[in-house]
Scaffold this active site. Sequence first.
Site, PDB file in Angstrom:
ATOM      1  N   ASN A  84       1.151  -0.870   0.085  1.00 18.93           N
ATOM      2  CA  ASN A  84       0.235   0.216   0.003  1.00 18.93           C
ATOM      3  C   ASN A  84       0.687   1.413   0.347  1.00 18.93           C
ATOM      4  OD1 ASN A  84      -1.706   1.949   0.418  1.00 18.93           O
ATOM      5  ND2 ASN A  84      -2.707   1.649   2.433  1.00 18.93           N
TER       6      ASN A  84
ATOM      7  N   LYS B 247       0.062   4.582  -0.124  1.00 18.33           N
ATOM      8  CA  LYS B 247      -0.667   5.281   0.264  1.00 18.33           C
ATOM      9  C   LYS B 247      -0.561   6.346  -0.657  1.00 18.33           C
ATOM     10  CE  LYS B 247      -0.061   3.517   4.811  1.00 18.33           C
ATOM     11  NZ  LYS B 247      -0.211   3.393   6.653  1.00 18.33           N
TER      12      LYS B 247
ATOM     13  N   HIS C 152      -8.915   0.659   4.434  1.00 16.54           N
ATOM     14  CA  HIS C 152      -7.873   1.424   5.250  1.00 16.54           C
ATOM     15  C   HIS C 152      -8.139   2.345   6.420  1.00 16.54           C
ATOM     16  CE1 HIS C 152      -4.367   2.730   6.647  1.00 16.54           C
ATOM     17  NE2 HIS C 152      -3.680   1.363   5.946  1.00 16.54           N
TER      18      HIS C 152
ATOM     19  N   GLU D 192      -6.749   5.114   7.716  1.00 16.26           N
ATOM     20  CA  GLU D 192      -6.941   5.932   7.717  1.00 16.26           C
ATOM     21  C   GLU D 192      -8.353   6.535   7.289  1.00 16.26           C
ATOM     22  OE1 GLU D 192      -3.396   5.639   5.049  1.00 16.26           O
ATOM     23  OE2 GLU D 192      -1.932   4.862   7.043  1.00 16.26           O
TER      24      GLU D 192
ATOM     25  N   GLU E 238      -5.541  -5.118  10.377  1.00 15.74           N
ATOM     26  CA  GLU E 238      -4.246  -4.271  10.269  1.00 15.74           C
ATOM     27  C   GLU E 238      -4.556  -3.386  11.951  1.00 15.74           C
ATOM     28  OE1 GLU E 238      -2.906  -3.342   6.766  1.00 15.74           O
ATOM     29  OE2 GLU E 238      -3.894  -1.373   7.078  1.00 15.74           O
TER      30      GLU E 238
ATOM     31  N   SER F 182       2.861  -1.736  10.271  1.00 17.20           N
ATOM     32  CA  SER F 182       4.798  -2.000  10.793  1.00 17.20           C
ATOM     33  C   SER F 182       5.231  -3.498  10.398  1.00 17.20           C
ATOM     34  CB  SER F 182       5.368  -1.586  12.236  1.00 17.20           C
ATOM     35  OG  SER F 182       4.493  -0.647  12.586  1.00 17.20           O
TER      36      SER F 182
END
Length: 253
Positions: free
Chosen positions: A9, A11, A97, A99, A169, A215
């Site tokens: 990803n 981003k 996601h 975010e 996640e 991470s």
Amino acid sequence: MRKKIVAGNWKMNLTLGQAEQLINDILQAGLRLKDGQEVVMATPFPYLLKAKSLLKNTPGFYLGAQNSASEKSGAYTGEVSAEMLQSVGVDYVILGHSERREYFQESNATLAKKIDLALANGLKPIFCCGEPLEVRKAETQNEYVAKQLEESLYHLTEEQLKNVVIAYEPIWAIGTGLTASAAQAQDMHAFIRAQIAAKYGREAALRTSILYGGSAKPSNAEELFACPDVDGGLIGGASLVAADFLAIIQKLG
Ligand code: PEP
């Protein structure tokens, strides 16, 4: 058996030139994926066409988008529809996601609509779920994730679910350097699989790929991917560095 997937990803990172360089560096390594292994690169929208032309001749490498609209078409300035993504050759789309949920107020109900449109247009959603730190501290992460699955996925038929990948996640691990331990990841992945089994049956659950994200890096990917219910990873930061992304792919085994 179910697919093992490493998805990057990107981003909102990289220029077009850097994007081309990254894809070329990854492809030039000449990795041979094993049967049932896939790599997805989810680039920013402006790079999709170029990325498709670079990836299209490499078996096992697929193109992803990072979002798609909750409406089919029309007067939604700035949005990109699932149909548009399909028309430029996108294979996967990341939906939900954290975010997007946090900064763009995407609810479980909105995500259910996006998933329907993605599937209707032949895209495979990578549906992200996962709890914030306060939920983990209160030890209610299972209930939290169960609700995300229920409200965004459980309207699907078993046939539709075949084209959905789930990514767990934990929000406290995304971009923070904190990784869920292999035991924490395995516990949640097993829980998600059990939820899918309860709703769709054991066969459907065994077929569903569940990726870990948060991470993940070359130094911890092997331990995470060795967990029986972890079927690969959704990789943020480390997907922007060719050597790291390649090393993580190789940890698929
Ligand atoms: C992500 O944003 O999906 C992600 C897993 O990021 P990172 O690997 O940087 O934590």
